[in-house]
Scaffold this motif. Structure first.
Motif, PDB file in Angstrom:
ATOM      1  N   SER A  28      -7.552  36.474  24.223  1.00  0.00           N
ATOM      2  CA  SER A  28      -7.931  36.551  25.363  1.00  0.00           C
ATOM      3  C   SER A  28      -9.507  36.969  25.629  1.00  0.00           C
ATOM      4  N   SER A  29     -10.081  36.556  26.850  1.00  0.00           N
ATOM      5  CA  SER A  29     -11.667  37.106  26.998  1.00  0.00           C
ATOM      6  C   SER A  29     -11.511  37.708  28.209  1.00  0.00           C
ATOM      7  N   GLU A  30     -12.651  38.372  28.739  1.00  0.00           N
ATOM      8  CA  GLU A  30     -12.650  39.261  29.880  1.00  0.00           C
ATOM      9  C   GLU A  30     -13.831  38.861  30.633  1.00  0.00           C
ATOM     10  N   ALA A  31     -13.590  39.180  32.065  1.00  0.00           N
ATOM     11  CA  ALA A  31     -15.049  39.157  32.967  1.00  0.00           C
ATOM     12  C   ALA A  31     -14.680  40.055  33.995  1.00  0.00           C
ATOM     13  N   GLU A  32     -15.725  40.587  34.047  1.00  0.00           N
ATOM     14  CA  GLU A  32     -15.723  41.929  35.166  1.00  0.00           C
ATOM     15  C   GLU A  32     -15.870  41.384  36.733  1.00  0.00           C
ATOM     16  N   ASN A  33     -16.355  40.214  36.714  1.00  0.00           N
ATOM     17  CA  ASN A  33     -16.773  39.575  38.189  1.00  0.00           C
ATOM     18  C   ASN A  33     -16.408  38.065  38.274  1.00  0.00           C
ATOM     19  N   GLY A  34     -16.300  37.682  39.246  1.00  0.00           N
ATOM     20  CA  GLY A  34     -16.189  36.170  39.602  1.00  0.00           C
ATOM     21  C   GLY A  34     -17.193  35.268  38.843  1.00  0.00           C
ATOM     22  N   ALA A  35     -18.554  35.705  39.197  1.00  0.00           N
ATOM     23  CA  ALA A  35     -19.608  34.758  38.244  1.00  0.00           C
ATOM     24  C   ALA A  35     -19.371  34.763  37.123  1.00  0.00           C
ATOM     25  N   LYS A  36     -19.170  35.801  36.344  1.00  0.00           N
ATOM     26  CA  LYS A  36     -18.758  35.729  34.804  1.00  0.00           C
ATOM     27  C   LYS A  36     -17.678  34.905  34.331  1.00  0.00           C
ATOM     28  N   ALA A  37     -16.645  34.951  35.300  1.00  0.00           N
ATOM     29  CA  ALA A  37     -15.440  34.433  35.029  1.00  0.00           C
ATOM     30  C   ALA A  37     -15.521  32.935  35.228  1.00  0.00           C
TER      31      ALA A  37
END
Length: 122
Positions: A28-37
């Motif tokens: 798994s990987s993580e993003a705290e917002n849509g831009a990073k995702a």
């Protein structure tokens, strides 16, 4: 090994979901917002995305449309994670490109069942 992406502004939710994905044999990987995702997806498209119902800086429906427009963006199963059972918000997310939804708080069993229903695990 299948890959998951957890998109949520809460570090606690990302941590819990990440541990559950590992138990289900996903990296798994993580993003705290849509831009990073979107940036992570453009580099390497995951098999599944657990998507928070509110994204800071990006509206969830905009994120879904942008993701589905990326090369390979039609491939990941997207599980929209909502904190309340709002049929209008859920239907909007599904029309914008989410495949299913899951209510928070979720646990291992709830995610496992959603993954089974969506053909991600056997």
């Amino acid at each position: 090994m299948k890959r998951g992406l957890i998109v949520d502004d809460s570090a606690v939710i990302r941590n819990i979901a990440g541990r559950i994905l590992e138990l289900l044999n996903f990296s798994s990987s993580e993003a705290e917002n849509g831009a990073k995702a979107l940036e992570l997806c453009a580099r390497s498209m995951p098999d599944v995305i657990l998507l928070d119902w509110r994204l800071h800086g990006t509206e969830t429906r905009e994120f879904l449309r942008a993701l589905r427009g990326l090369p390979g963006g039609g491939e990941p199963r997207i599980i929209y994670c909502a904190t309340e059972n709002d049929p209008l918000a859920i239907s909007r997310a599904l029309r914008a490109g989410a495949d299913d939804f899951l209510l928070k708080p979720f646990d291992h069993r709830a995610i496992q069942e959603k993954f089974e229903e969506n053909g991600l695990i056997g």
